[in-house]
Design a protein around this motif. Structure first.
Motif, PDB file in Angstrom:
ATOM      1  N   GLU A   8      30.645  48.576  21.576  1.00 22.41           N
ATOM      2  CA  GLU A   8      32.005  47.827  21.600  1.00 22.41           C
ATOM      3  C   GLU A   8      32.283  47.540  23.110  1.00 22.41           C
ATOM      4  O   GLU A   8      32.733  46.372  23.351  1.00 22.41           O
ATOM      5  CB  GLU A   8      33.093  48.433  20.938  1.00 22.41           C
ATOM      6  CG  GLU A   8      32.918  48.667  19.545  1.00 22.41           C
ATOM      7  CD  GLU A   8      33.957  49.648  18.892  1.00 22.41           C
ATOM      8  OE1 GLU A   8      34.329  49.198  17.626  1.00 22.41           O
ATOM      9  OE2 GLU A   8      34.399  50.662  19.254  1.00 22.41           O
ATOM     10  N   PHE A   9      32.463  48.376  23.849  1.00 24.49           N
ATOM     11  CA  PHE A   9      32.546  47.987  25.291  1.00 24.49           C
ATOM     12  C   PHE A   9      31.460  47.232  26.155  1.00 24.49           C
ATOM     13  O   PHE A   9      31.899  46.308  26.958  1.00 24.49           O
ATOM     14  CB  PHE A   9      32.930  49.285  26.145  1.00 24.49           C
ATOM     15  CG  PHE A   9      32.132  50.255  26.501  1.00 24.49           C
ATOM     16  CD1 PHE A   9      31.058  49.977  27.390  1.00 24.49           C
ATOM     17  CD2 PHE A   9      32.123  51.600  25.637  1.00 24.49           C
ATOM     18  CE1 PHE A   9      29.987  50.847  27.956  1.00 24.49           C
ATOM     19  CE2 PHE A   9      31.048  52.573  26.209  1.00 24.49           C
ATOM     20  CZ  PHE A   9      30.269  52.349  27.272  1.00 24.49           C
ATOM     21  N   LYS A  12      32.495  43.757  25.192  1.00 27.42           N
ATOM     22  CA  LYS A  12      33.535  43.379  26.130  1.00 27.42           C
ATOM     23  C   LYS A  12      33.018  43.009  27.414  1.00 27.42           C
ATOM     24  O   LYS A  12      33.624  41.959  28.151  1.00 27.42           O
ATOM     25  CB  LYS A  12      34.537  44.565  26.270  1.00 27.42           C
ATOM     26  CG  LYS A  12      35.211  44.696  24.838  1.00 27.42           C
ATOM     27  CD  LYS A  12      36.334  45.837  25.116  1.00 27.42           C
ATOM     28  CE  LYS A  12      37.532  45.527  26.044  1.00 27.42           C
ATOM     29  NZ  LYS A  12      38.552  46.525  26.265  1.00 27.42           N
ATOM     30  N   ASP A  15      31.655  39.489  27.319  1.00 29.94           N
ATOM     31  CA  ASP A  15      32.968  38.773  27.148  1.00 29.94           C
ATOM     32  C   ASP A  15      33.760  38.355  28.562  1.00 29.94           C
ATOM     33  O   ASP A  15      34.057  37.385  28.944  1.00 29.94           O
ATOM     34  CB  ASP A  15      33.956  39.152  25.916  1.00 29.94           C
ATOM     35  CG  ASP A  15      33.463  39.129  24.605  1.00 29.94           C
ATOM     36  OD1 ASP A  15      32.266  38.401  24.557  1.00 29.94           O
ATOM     37  OD2 ASP A  15      33.946  39.786  23.867  1.00 29.94           O
ATOM     38  N   MET A 183      37.045  49.719  30.372  1.00 31.15           N
ATOM     39  CA  MET A 183      36.904  49.000  29.110  1.00 31.15           C
ATOM     40  C   MET A 183      36.821  50.026  27.928  1.00 31.15           C
ATOM     41  O   MET A 183      36.616  49.589  26.714  1.00 31.15           O
ATOM     42  CB  MET A 183      35.656  48.102  29.295  1.00 31.15           C
ATOM     43  CG  MET A 183      35.929  46.881  30.446  1.00 31.15           C
ATOM     44  SD  MET A 183      34.313  45.787  30.151  1.00 31.15           S
ATOM     45  CE  MET A 183      34.655  44.627  31.597  1.00 31.15           C
ATOM     46  N   THR A 186      41.593  52.106  25.110  1.00 33.68           N
ATOM     47  CA  THR A 186      42.711  51.279  25.039  1.00 33.68           C
ATOM     48  C   THR A 186      43.950  51.781  25.638  1.00 33.68           C
ATOM     49  O   THR A 186      45.188  50.968  25.592  1.00 33.68           O
ATOM     50  CB  THR A 186      42.919  51.051  23.218  1.00 33.68           C
ATOM     51  OG1 THR A 186      42.909  52.131  22.703  1.00 33.68           O
ATOM     52  CG2 THR A 186      41.569  50.322  23.085  1.00 33.68           C
TER      53      THR A 186
END
Length: 269
Positions: A8-9, A12, A15, A183, A186
């Motif tokens: 997931e990170f 990121k 992105d 990252m 949260t």
């Protein structure tokens, strides 16, 4: 969950790299300028703590304050975009080109340098009461750092140049790990803790960070350091930038991308 798994990170990261490439010139320069200025303030703060206490470790423990501030505020360092933007190119994101990556690097470099140079001038003015007296202990320390980390390397010729290069590689291995650390959580507290550890390590080990050096060496020259602008560029900034690029991309960006986002095929038993 406050913790993101690696797949997931790393997504990121890609992105983030893509968004930075397509960011407007105006916003890129503003964010880079502020990042350079804040990191410069953190550097002079850490040096002040070290000089006043005589404990370098304490300066290293406190230096990450600036790094955490600038990343929580969404500002950009050259060492960070060196790692993130190439991933968007490697991932073949639509519209991402080599030209776009290089343009982003150039703009961030200019912004970081302008911010760091602004703080260098302001702090030199403060340390010398408007250049009317000699700099105090902190100013003398900065001037000494400039001499030892330019002429000190130059004395060893090519071996000195590659020493800076490798120290730059090691630096951005840690700094880019701090970027990624922001990252993986949260929560603000989680981000800060994850950023703090590798940044403290790089600063205490006196690895070479291109943006920190954009403050240290111009500041050292302003406050009487016995080295030239060409000494700074050839015997520090250029090999440091190259080392930061290679170390961050090789040890952090490509390794995380290749093993967590583009994993190899599963072995059959």
């Amino acid at each position: 969950m406050s913790y993101l798994v690696p797949s997931e990170f790393v997504a990121k990261m890609v992105d983030a790299g893509e968004s930075k490439i397509f960011m407007s010139t105006r916003d890129t320069l503003i964010r880079a300028y502020m990042a350079g200025a804040i990191l410069a303030l953190a550097a002079v703060f850490a040096i002040t703590v070290t000089v006043q206490t005589g404990v370098p470790l304490l300066g290293a423990v406190l230096f990450p304050i600036g790094f955490c501030m600038l990343y929580l505020l969404g500002f950009d360092l050259l060492t960070g975009v060196f790692v993130l933007t190439p991933l968007a190119l490697i991932d073949k994101r639509p519209g991402v080109t080599v030209k776009g990556v290089l343009k982003n690097w150039g703009l961030v470099f200019l912004g970081n340098f302008a911010g760091a140079l602004t703080v260098a001038f302001m702090m030199a003015f403060v340390f010398t009461y408007g250049f009317s007296v000699e700099p105090g202990a902190v100013g003398q320390k900065i001037a000494g750092i400039g001499e030892s980390r330019t002429l000190g390397y130059a004395a060893y010729g090519a071996s000195g140049w590659f020493t800076i290069f490798f120290r730059g590689m090691l630096c951005n291995w840690m700094v880019s790990t701090g970027v990624v650390g922001a990252m993986i959580s949260t929560h603000v507290s989680g981000k800060v803790i994850a950023m703090w550890m590798p940044i403290m390590l790089f600063f205490f080990m006196t690895f070479e960070h291109s943006v920190v050096n954009m403050f240290l060496f111009p500041s050292g020259i302003i406050m009487g350091g016995d080295f030239s602008i060409m000494d700074y560029l050839i015997w520090n900034e250029i090999p440091t930038v190259l080392g930061n690029l290679v170390g961050g991309l090789l040890f952090t960006g490509l390794t995380l991308y290749s093993t967590h986002l583009r994993t190899g095929p599963r072995r059959s038993l």
